[in-house]
Design an enzyme around this catalytic site. Sequence first.
Site, PDB file in Angstrom:
ATOM      1  N   HIS A  55     -38.288 -19.523   8.191  1.00 23.81           N
ATOM      2  CA  HIS A  55     -39.649 -20.044   8.320  1.00 23.81           C
ATOM      3  C   HIS A  55     -40.673 -19.178   7.599  1.00 23.81           C
ATOM      4  O   HIS A  55     -41.729 -19.662   7.198  1.00 23.81           O
ATOM      5  CB  HIS A  55     -40.002 -20.236   9.800  1.00 23.81           C
ATOM      6  CG  HIS A  55     -39.385 -21.466  10.367  1.00 23.81           C
ATOM      7  ND1 HIS A  55     -38.114 -21.473  10.895  1.00 23.81           N
ATOM      8  CD2 HIS A  55     -39.817 -22.750  10.428  1.00 23.81           C
ATOM      9  CE1 HIS A  55     -37.822 -22.700  11.281  1.00 23.81           C
ATOM     10  NE2 HIS A  55     -38.822 -23.492  11.012  1.00 23.81           N
TER      11      HIS A  55
ATOM     12  N   CYS B 203     -37.751 -34.501   5.715  1.00 24.94           N
ATOM     13  CA  CYS B 203     -38.875 -33.576   5.835  1.00 24.94           C
ATOM     14  C   CYS B 203     -38.460 -32.123   5.648  1.00 24.94           C
ATOM     15  O   CYS B 203     -39.273 -31.220   5.768  1.00 24.94           O
ATOM     16  CB  CYS B 203     -39.569 -33.732   7.192  1.00 24.94           C
ATOM     17  SG  CYS B 203     -38.520 -33.335   8.600  1.00 24.94           S
TER      18      CYS B 203
END
Length: 591
Positions: free
Chosen positions: A202, A520
């Site tokens: 992330h 996504c």
Amino acid sequence: MSFQVFGIPVSRGVAIGRAVLVTSSRVDVAHYFITDEQVIAEIQRATQARDEVAQELEALKQDLPHDAPHELAALLDVHLMLLHDEALVGATRQWIVERHYNAEWALSAQLEVLARQFDEMEDDYLRERKADLEQVVERILSALAREQGRTPSDAASVVQRDFAGEDPLLLVAADIAPADMMQFKRSVFHGFITDIGGKTSHTAIVARSMDIPAVVGTREASRLIRQDDWVIIDGDAGAVIVNPSPIMLEEYRFRQRQSELERARLARLRHTPAVTLDGEKVALHANIELPADATAAIDAGATGVGLFRSEFLFMNREGELPDEEEQFLAYRAAVEAMRGLPVTIRTVDVGADKPLDRMSASELRHEHVLNPAMGLRAIRWSLSEPSMFRQQLRAIYRASAFGKVRVLIPMVAHLGEMRQIQESLKKVQQQLTDAGRAFTKVDLGVMIEIPAAALMLPLLLPYVDFVSIGTNDLIQYTLAIDRADEAVAHLYDPWHPAVLHLLATTIAQARAADKSVSVCGEMAGDPLFTDLLLAMGLRSFSMHPSQIPSVKQRVLRADASRLARLLPDLAASEDPQAAVEAAFSAVRRNH
């Protein structure tokens, strides 16, 4: 001396600037820039902390028993000498004045500089004095922390303020937590380098969302690079060049200018509809982390928000979770900013590499799990905290009164979970109706990111209105690869035949059931995969706003029907990447 460090390229482009090392000392401290008006006060903070430590050391000397070894008093004298050494005191003041570092950061930066000087000394005795220096600095940092009413260990986050330095700055760290990365959204840093991390960690994802060069998984960068070194980040090759030669510096500056020209050219496609050569309309949505990111989505020409990562509203809050009203205001702000375009809000996806500051009671029972990526995270955590889950759902439903809203559930793997989710939705709708709160229909979707969900998709489809494929975790779980672990990053392969098979099957089954389907994950924003996903029948992509122009250009040059005819042969290839590149480039040349 010039040298290179290699890692994993996660955000393309070139960045050139001065290295800023974060948390380089053994004590974690707060790092933030101060304003011109705060410089004098910050110098006074550092001076007062030093004087406090000096008084402590003098008191220790006075309290030494008469029979104490002579070495103890001598050691205290050494610490007092270091405490007043201009190499520490004067240079720390210089960091504050010239770079606008806060006192803690300035001390940490100068400790890094002096520690390296000690390491290079040939004399063993002098070299070992580095430990004394570290102890002195840690005492000062502790004094500063006490003055702020905190301990050094709980002040590790990096806060950004306005700062206008002469040279661009590049952040170098062992690692940067996703929550801390969020604070760099509009920061002074032009690039990032970390020792650990993978292509889809992330930290890497947020770096890409900022559209600045980044290299992760370098292993040793934070120890090899020194404060204020000139550094080049080659985000295309995954290379970090430290103290480059003038010739190399000029070459990379030329590449920077070329990259800026290419971005300007792609920006002209902003208002061009994404339609393939054979007339297939393609939706290009944006992934966002905070409501303010919706502006960047609109500016990039996004046709909606395909993924609002709501968990970032829950981070960096010192354990206090946002209540329903705060969440509602955030979701409403994003919905209104998108001006009638759809906004897909994913329910909180914490766990693994996105922990909260303070774990809830249920998480405390699992704090020592061996593999958090397979533990209590995402929808599993939400269902274990039903009141929190319903609170978030109420906020999402209330935001639907201001625009088109969809809710997306992460990490679904069981039909039992879907039944619990639907029960929660019914209860929330009834609560809002009873309270007289306005809301409209909210479509329900699930993320397909666990192989089990992909394999049982026909059983899940009756429960949902749409499907979103999270390729980052789908790849991780299919290949049993921790996507944040640089030691196995080379095995993280989005081109793996098993991954491509799950993708193609999921898209085909969703389309056959007349349910909308999008991707996504990071594959959606990588132009290398655009043709392949179009061939599989995908017509909805969601990516970081900065990636939309390059993907749109690829869509405009694609013939979806011709690409689809090539898919059966490509699926049987032993090297799908090579086969796809060869076949699809031939199609583009024919046009």
